[in-house]
Design an enzyme around this catalytic site. Structure first.
Site, PDB file in Angstrom:
ATOM      1  N   LYS A 166       0.844  -1.193   0.000  1.00  0.00           N
ATOM      2  CA  LYS A 166       0.000   0.000   0.000  1.00  0.00           C
ATOM      3  C   LYS A 166       0.881   1.245   0.000  1.00  0.00           C
ATOM      4  O   LYS A 166       1.559   1.537   0.977  1.00  0.00           O
ATOM      5  CB  LYS A 166      -0.887   0.037   1.249  1.00  0.00           C
ATOM      6  CG  LYS A 166      -1.948   1.113   1.115  1.00  0.00           C
ATOM      7  CD  LYS A 166      -2.486   1.618   2.435  1.00  0.00           C
ATOM      8  CE  LYS A 166      -1.717   2.772   2.986  1.00  0.00           C
ATOM      9  NZ  LYS A 166      -1.831   4.017   2.239  1.00  0.00           N
ATOM     10  N   GLY A 169       7.412   4.919   7.832  1.00  0.00           N
ATOM     11  CA  GLY A 169       6.468   6.014   8.069  1.00  0.00           C
ATOM     12  C   GLY A 169       6.753   6.667   9.399  1.00  0.00           C
ATOM     13  O   GLY A 169       7.857   6.534   9.940  1.00  0.00           O
ATOM     14  N   THR A 218       2.457   6.157  13.772  1.00  0.00           N
ATOM     15  CA  THR A 218       1.834   5.062  13.008  1.00  0.00           C
ATOM     16  C   THR A 218       2.570   3.758  13.266  1.00  0.00           C
ATOM     17  O   THR A 218       1.955   2.691  13.379  1.00  0.00           O
ATOM     18  CB  THR A 218       1.843   5.362  11.488  1.00  0.00           C
ATOM     19  OG1 THR A 218       1.519   6.728  11.282  1.00  0.00           O
ATOM     20  CG2 THR A 218       0.864   4.500  10.741  1.00  0.00           C
ATOM     21  N   GLU A 257      10.811   1.403   9.930  1.00  0.00           N
ATOM     22  CA  GLU A 257      11.695   2.542   9.640  1.00  0.00           C
ATOM     23  C   GLU A 257      10.879   3.785   9.929  1.00  0.00           C
ATOM     24  O   GLU A 257       9.949   4.123   9.181  1.00  0.00           O
ATOM     25  CB  GLU A 257      12.127   2.524   8.167  1.00  0.00           C
ATOM     26  CG  GLU A 257      12.933   1.304   7.753  1.00  0.00           C
ATOM     27  CD  GLU A 257      14.336   1.294   8.341  1.00  0.00           C
ATOM     28  OE1 GLU A 257      14.812   2.359   8.790  1.00  0.00           O
ATOM     29  OE2 GLU A 257      14.943   0.215   8.370  1.00  0.00           O
ATOM     30  N   CYS A 268      13.509  11.529   5.903  1.00  0.00           N
ATOM     31  CA  CYS A 268      13.681  11.098   7.300  1.00  0.00           C
ATOM     32  C   CYS A 268      15.083  11.374   7.805  1.00  0.00           C
ATOM     33  O   CYS A 268      15.307  11.504   9.004  1.00  0.00           O
ATOM     34  CB  CYS A 268      13.345   9.625   7.424  1.00  0.00           C
ATOM     35  SG  CYS A 268      14.269   8.605   6.273  1.00  0.00           S
TER      36      CYS A 268
END
Ligand code: NDP
Length: 479
Positions: free
Chosen positions: A171, A224, A228, A246, A280
């Site tokens: 997804k 993400g 989450t 991650e 990130c």
């Protein structure tokens, strides 16, 4: 453009027939409708992936490697389209998308093809027996990825999962579905085996959650945000799924007093503002030695003030829009917070209004703030936008303490003319990835991942291949 899910090698509409709008954030216009999928679509995708599993997992490794090379070759032909789609989907400059996203989306496949080809045999001899290790696929794996580097991060998971014989339900972020769709077109065009890769579009809380919860999905690889990641871990851990997380970062860029200040200023600016600070690994806390503070900050401000913020489609644009209006408002609220905390805005600090077609786009001037405490919210929470805070330190030890004063531990960089001193500082920063006198310099064989709340596990090279395989040791007693 209307996208569909890609299940069992076919583009199919969502079970309930509902669609979400996908926007170009640099122009604030709708560019596509994407499936608002539900658990029923995930169920279909899992069926397709589990049906494909026996054949794909027994396809010889060299044939799977060949498939990776075929995907890479077909993607390579569409590199400029990848760059354009990433640019309109994320608002990032097309030149950045060409250099970073398009290239890496292709090289992820060639890299893991090469790496799997050269995978060392694991053998351990004993006085009276031999151990050898075989790799079996984990099964059907769930891959969930964010919006900042859409195809780059998706293929970083797909390529190793595929080559180790797993089938996939993935997804992409609902904010950036376009290049995942392009990948499906590519798979279709090369007659890639049906059902091995399935893509389901939709909201994370529905589709992502359904993937994580599904009992037939044996491993979850998630990239993400940390919040989450907690939800994903809470769901997957009691089911004993293999889990790779991650997550977010609040990385320090440490400028020691002996650094070449011009080079360090360029490095710190690049680390803070690449992709509007939405990587990130971005260095959003810049720690500067007392002795060189004023001189360095002057150079940094000049470097950042010279960055061109503008239409992502133009080749002289350095910084495009952020991902959405909602994200822009969140970033602006952090800038307000810093001002309330008596921060000094050295440059930027505001939303930008640009000419058409970007008049309603989500643009923020690259912002540098100093004079706020290192433990303030702006200096400890992940803003994930074009905002960096600057802090003063008086010794290497203090710099290390400041760098470690956060829940995160993903990355960081140290700038110095003394490599040994740089290494000594880097080794004491609690992070998974440190650079000395460079940033984002990547060898894909190296371990990539974070400590503390930046994640669990490592990706890259052997670490990815190990995650996507079950290692089985067979001990054979000598005759
Ligand atoms: P999110 O955590 O919001 O989303 C990541 C993915 O998870 C999206 O596909 C999202 O879907 C999905 N998702 C949301 N809720 C759930 C759920 N309950 N179950 C399963 N999946 C879910 O992150 P962002 O997309 O905002 O990305 C930015 C974050 O990613 C930053 O924190 C950044 O640091 C981090 N990141 C980390 C990297 C690393 O390697 N450590 C690399 C790149 C980014 P949807 O978008 O549809 O909501």
């Amino acid at each position: 453009m209307q996208l569909e899910n890609y299940i069992e090698g076919k583009f199919i509409p969502p079970f309930h027939g509902n669609y979400l709008e996908n926007l170009n954030p640099a122009e604030n216009i709708v560019i596509a409708q994407i499936p608002e999928s539900t658990a029923e679509d995930v169920e279909l995708a899992v069926k397709s992936a589990t049906n494909a599993q026996p054949i794909w997992s027994t396809t010889p490794l060299n044939e799977r490697i060949d498939w990776l090379r075929k995907i890479a070759a077909a993607l390579d032909l569409r590199k400029s389209e990848i760059a354009m789609l990433e640019s309109i989907d994320t608002g990032k400059p097309v030149k950045l998308a060409e250099r970073v996203d398009a290239n890496r989306s292709v090289s992820n496949f060639t890299f893991f093809a090469d790496h799997a080809e050269n995978l060392a045999e694991l053998r351990f001899e004993m006085a009276d027996a031999t151990n050898y290790v075989i790799r079996k696929p984990v099964g059907t794996v769930g891959l969930i990825t964010p919006w900042n580097l859409p195809l780059y991060l998706l293929t970083w998971k797909i390529a190793p999962a595929l080559v180790m014989g797993n089938t996939i339900v993935a997804k992409p972020s609902e904010l950036t579905p376009l290049t995942a769709n392009l990948l499906c077109e590519v798979l279709d065009s090369i007659n890639f085996p049906k059902g091995v890769i399935n893509i389901v579009h939709g909201l994370g809380s529905i589709v992502g959650q359904a993937i994580v919860e599904h009992p037939k999905i044996s491993a979850i690889s998630f990239t993400g945000g940390t919040a989450t990641g907690k939800i994903v871990a809470a769901t997957a851990a009691p089911m004993f799924k293999k889990l790779s997380l991650e997550l977010g970062g609040k990385n320090a860029t440490i400028i020691l007093d002996d650094a070449d200040l011009s080079i360090a200023a360029q490095g710190a600016a690049r680390a803070a503002f690449t992709n509007s600070g939405q990587v990130c690994l971005c260095g959003s806390r810049i720690l500067v030695a007392d002795a060189i503070y004023d001189e360095f900050v002057e150079k940094l401000v000049s470097e950042v003030s010279n960055m061109t913020v503008g239409n992502p489609q133009l080749t002289d644009t350095d910084i495009g829009s952020v991902i959405s209006q909602e994200h822009m408002n969140k970033i602006l609220s952090y800038i307000d917070l810093a001002a309330n905390e008596h921060g000094r805005i050295l440059t930027g600090g505001k939303q930008l209004s640009l000419p058409k077609p970007n008049a309603d786009g989500a643009f923020i001037a690259p912002t540098l703030i100093d004079r706020i405490p290192i433990d303030s919210r702006c200096a400890t929470e992940e803003i994930f936008g074009p905002v960096a805070t600057i802090h003063r330190f008086s010794s290497d030890e203090e710099a290390i303490d400041m760098a470690n004063l956060t829940q995160y531990g993903l990355a960081g960089s140290v700038w110095t003319s003394d490599t040994e001193r740089g290494k000594a500082v880097a080794e004491q920063v609690e992070s998974g990835i440190l650079w000395v006198n460079t940033w984002l310099h990547r060898d894909l064989r190296t371990p990539f991942g974070g400590v503390k709340n930046s994640g669990v596990g490592r990706e890259g090279g052997d670490w990815s291949l190990n995650f996507f395989s079950e290692l089985t040791n067979i001990c054979v007693k000598d005759d």
